[in-house]
Design a protein around this motif. Structure first.
Motif, PDB file in Angstrom:
ATOM      1  N   GLY A  22       0.826  -1.220   0.000  1.00  0.00           N
ATOM      2  CA  GLY A  22       0.000   0.000   0.000  1.00  0.00           C
ATOM      3  C   GLY A  22       0.853   1.260   0.000  1.00  0.00           C
ATOM      4  N   PHE A  23       1.836   1.271   0.932  1.00  0.00           N
ATOM      5  CA  PHE A  23       2.660   2.495   1.039  1.00  0.00           C
ATOM      6  C   PHE A  23       3.578   2.682  -0.175  1.00  0.00           C
ATOM      7  CE2 PHE A  23       1.509   2.315   5.606  1.00  0.00           C
ATOM      8  CZ  PHE A  23       0.975   3.595   5.692  1.00  0.00           C
ATOM      9  N   THR A  24       4.021   1.567  -0.763  1.00  0.00           N
ATOM     10  CA  THR A  24       4.867   1.695  -1.959  1.00  0.00           C
ATOM     11  C   THR A  24       4.066   2.366  -3.074  1.00  0.00           C
ATOM     12  OG1 THR A  24       5.789  -0.433  -1.305  1.00  0.00           O
ATOM     13  CG2 THR A  24       6.469   0.405  -3.430  1.00  0.00           C
ATOM     14  N   GLU A  25       2.819   1.890  -3.214  1.00  0.00           N
ATOM     15  CA  GLU A  25       1.958   2.481  -4.258  1.00  0.00           C
ATOM     16  C   GLU A  25       1.716   3.960  -3.983  1.00  0.00           C
ATOM     17  OE1 GLU A  25      -1.488   0.009  -4.569  1.00  0.00           O
ATOM     18  OE2 GLU A  25      -0.331  -1.557  -5.611  1.00  0.00           O
ATOM     19  N   LEU A  26       1.451   4.265  -2.705  1.00  0.00           N
ATOM     20  CA  LEU A  26       1.187   5.652  -2.311  1.00  0.00           C
ATOM     21  C   LEU A  26       2.407   6.525  -2.602  1.00  0.00           C
ATOM     22  CD1 LEU A  26      -1.454   6.539  -0.973  1.00  0.00           C
ATOM     23  CD2 LEU A  26      -0.226   6.651   1.210  1.00  0.00           C
ATOM     24  N   LEU A  27       3.577   5.977  -2.245  1.00  0.00           N
ATOM     25  CA  LEU A  27       4.831   6.699  -2.439  1.00  0.00           C
ATOM     26  C   LEU A  27       5.041   6.983  -3.920  1.00  0.00           C
ATOM     27  CD1 LEU A  27       7.120   7.599  -0.515  1.00  0.00           C
ATOM     28  CD2 LEU A  27       8.357   5.541  -1.146  1.00  0.00           C
ATOM     29  N   LYS A  28       4.720   5.975  -4.721  1.00  0.00           N
ATOM     30  CA  LYS A  28       4.896   6.110  -6.173  1.00  0.00           C
ATOM     31  C   LYS A  28       3.956   7.179  -6.726  1.00  0.00           C
ATOM     32  CE  LYS A  28       5.806   3.193  -9.995  1.00  0.00           C
ATOM     33  NZ  LYS A  28       5.482   1.992 -10.700  1.00  0.00           N
ATOM     34  N   GLU A  29       2.733   7.149  -6.248  1.00  0.00           N
ATOM     35  CA  GLU A  29       1.715   8.097  -6.711  1.00  0.00           C
ATOM     36  C   GLU A  29       2.088   9.522  -6.338  1.00  0.00           C
ATOM     37  OE1 GLU A  29      -2.192   5.494  -6.262  1.00  0.00           O
ATOM     38  OE2 GLU A  29      -2.426   7.561  -5.452  1.00  0.00           O
ATOM     39  N   ARG A  30       2.471   9.679  -5.059  1.00  0.00           N
ATOM     40  CA  ARG A  30       2.670  11.031  -4.544  1.00  0.00           C
ATOM     41  C   ARG A  30       4.069  11.600  -4.819  1.00  0.00           C
ATOM     42  NH1 ARG A  30       0.421  11.181   1.437  1.00  0.00           N
ATOM     43  NH2 ARG A  30      -1.727  10.492   1.102  1.00  0.00           N
ATOM     44  N   ASN A  31       5.082  10.683  -4.683  1.00  0.00           N
ATOM     45  CA  ASN A  31       6.437  11.241  -4.669  1.00  0.00           C
ATOM     46  C   ASN A  31       7.309  10.758  -5.810  1.00  0.00           C
ATOM     47  OD1 ASN A  31       5.373  10.614  -1.786  1.00  0.00           O
ATOM     48  ND2 ASN A  31       6.660  12.449  -1.557  1.00  0.00           N
ATOM     49  N   SER A  32       6.703  10.160  -6.818  1.00  0.00           N
ATOM     50  CA  SER A  32       7.487   9.613  -7.921  1.00  0.00           C
ATOM     51  C   SER A  32       8.403  10.677  -8.537  1.00  0.00           C
ATOM     52  CB  SER A  32       6.513   9.051  -8.944  1.00  0.00           C
ATOM     53  OG  SER A  32       7.169   8.697 -10.090  1.00  0.00           O
ATOM     54  N   ASP A  33       7.877  11.904  -8.688  1.00  0.00           N
ATOM     55  CA  ASP A  33       8.671  12.948  -9.371  1.00  0.00           C
ATOM     56  C   ASP A  33       9.842  13.441  -8.524  1.00  0.00           C
ATOM     57  OD1 ASP A  33       6.855  13.832  -7.623  1.00  0.00           O
ATOM     58  OD2 ASP A  33       6.098  15.510  -8.837  1.00  0.00           O
TER      59      ASP A  33
END
Ligand code: ADP
Length: 486
Positions: free
Chosen positions: A286-297
């Motif tokens: 869950g947090f990996t996905e969230l991290l990717k969504e929010r902080n990928s850039d």
């Protein structure tokens, strides 16, 4: 009938009687012998008239002293000789034969006579000897008793089993071999057998015990057989010591209980472990996905790759845990159902339709039987094997898969064969082990659980699974399912 006629009638009856009869006077001299006696001893009546009865029955002096016989014929009583089978009679030609002799006084007004009945017991002794030999040569303890429960014959095995010598048992009641606490009811059981004598095991449903001379008890199994001997109904009991069997049964019971407990423990452990493991794992996913969504850039290319890697690894771990859980649960809710395996195979092929189309596979399915199986599990079995055949295909050839079933002795043999990459000889057993894989993940995706599942399912049906294969040519997976599952 006139007296004369009556006498003649009696005489005819005595002459024709199939029993040897001799009449002596009060001096023990033979005054008459019937036809049967003449034949038995090979004498003519005349030759013996006036002779002492001892000329035919010399053994009378070995059973009783001469003084006894001197008085006997003047004051005769009913006596029986040769009951112990040791009495021998002798024919004119000197042939001896075992005899049983009955002497009965006949008193008339004028005098006193003795009527002697003689039975040749050779045949009876021969039959007895045969019975004794059968009993003696038996591998079990054999005990012959009479209707009162008296022990008549035993064999060596009985001596060995109960620790008594032959002489200590013969003549005793059979209850000597029955434990104290069961003695009381034994004569009653014995009587019941005598009332309805037929070959049967003793004590149906009851645990039987014998007691040795030293007082130790042994668990036994007893077969009872009625035996007719000399017109009397005897019982031949064959006794087997089942101490070892009982011990083994107890060990198996204990072992089964331990396995059951261990299985339960394992199941609980798998449930708890997988639940506890999946919770943090789901958080990671869950947090990996969230991290990717929010902080990928905010991350550079490497950082994003690492995040991808974490995501994939966690999903894979989740798959492994689910697979493990499924494996542990396999067969838990098993319910046998009559299943048309043609229909079952069709649904499996429909499920796999997209992979079949994508790989351009050619599938040949033969006629399947209708069997009593655990259908959910059976479906998984087909599914795993067919999807493996699709997956482990050669890169340059479209998969050719054939599925068939053959009736064999004791059951059905199923076959799933492909033209794929094949399995090396030394891996043919190992591929069925949990998590055992032959390839890296970047070559072929997988968890290494599928074939372990298949083996468990085949074994759940009391069957087995194996593979024949040649690297580069293809593999054929076989599984055998016994018929008559209930
Ligand atoms: P998975 O496919 O998830 O790796 P399996 O337990 O189904 O796990 O199979 C174990 C291994 O056996 C596979 O990794 C593969 O190397 C080999 N295998 C199974 N089926 C085939 C097949 N039809 N042809 C060649 N190899 C196979």
């Amino acid at each position: 009938m006139k007296i004369k006629d009556r006498e003649l009638g009696f005489r005819l009856i005595i002459e024709a009687s199939p029993v040897a009869l001799i009449l002596t006077n009060n001096e023990g001299k033979i005054i008459y012998l019937n036809n049967f006696a003449e034949k038995m001893f090979d004498y003519q009546e005349k030759e013996l008239e006036g002779k002492g009865v001892d000329s035919l029955l010399n053994d009378i002096y070995t059973v009783k002293p001469p003084e006894f016989w001197k008085k006997y014929f003047t004051q005769p009583t009913s006596i029986r000789l040769g009951e112990d089978n040791s009495f021998m009679a002798e024919t004119k030609t000197g042939q001896k034969f075992p005899a049983e002799v009955q002497m009965n006084p006949i008193k008339t007004e004028e005098s006193i006579y003795v009527l002697i009945t003689i039975t040749n017991v050779s045949d009876r002794l021969k039959a007895n000897e045969q019975l004794r030999l059968v009993v003696e040569s038996a591998l079990n303890a054999m005990i012959l008793t009479d209707s009162s429960g008296k022990i008549l014959v035993i064999n060596k095995q009985t001596e060995l089993l109960f620790g008594y010598g032959r002489n200590e048992l013969i003549g005793e009641k059979i209850e000597i071999l029955v434990p104290q606490r069961m003695k009381q009811h034994h004569p009653h059981h014995r009587q019941k057998f005598h009332d309805q004598p037929k070959a049967r095991p003793m004590g149906a449903g009851r645990d039987l015990f014998g007691v040795k001379k030293d007082g130790t008890e042994i668990p036994v199994e007893i077969g009872l057989n009625p035996v007719e001997k000399d017109g009397e109904m005897l019982v031949l009991a064959s006794v087997i010591d089942i101490t070892e069997r009982k011990k083994n049964e107890e060990a198996i019971r204990l072992y089964a209980r331990q396995i059951e407990e261990k299985n339960k423990e394992l199941e609980e452990f798998t449930n708890v472990a997988s639940h506890d493991l999946r919770e943090p794992l789901n958080s990671i996913i869950g947090f990996t996905e969230l991290l990717k969504e929010r902080n990928s850039d905010q991350l550079d290319e490497d950082g994003n790759k690492m995040l991808d890697f974490i995501g994939k690894s966690s999903s894979r771990m989740s798959d492994l845990i689910i697979g493990l859980l499924d494996y542990a649960r396999l067969g838990n809710s098993k319910e046998l159902a009559t299943t048309d395996l043609n229909k079952l195979l069709l649904t499996v092929l429909l499920d796999l339709d997209s992979s079949i189309k994508a790989s351009d596979a050619e599938i040949k399915a033969g006629e399947m039987p209708v069997l009593n199986v655990f259908s959910m599990e059976f479906r998984l079995l087909f599914q795993n094997l067919i999807s493996n055949s699709l997956k482990y295909r050669k890169p340059d050839a479209a998969p050719q898969i054939s599925i068939s079933a053959n009736k064999v002795q004791y059951g059905w043999e199923f076959k799933v064969s492909d033209n794929g990459i094949g399995i090396p000889e030394d891996q043919k057993e190992k591929v069925f082990n949990l998590f055992h894989r032959l390839h890296k993940r970047n070559e072929f995706e997988g968890t290494g659980i599928g074939l372990a599942h298949c083996r468990k399912i085949a074994e759940l049906h009391g069957g087995r699974i194996w593979v024949e294969s040649e690297v580069g040519k293809g593999s054929t997976f076989y599984f055998f399912i016994p018929s008559g599952l209930r």
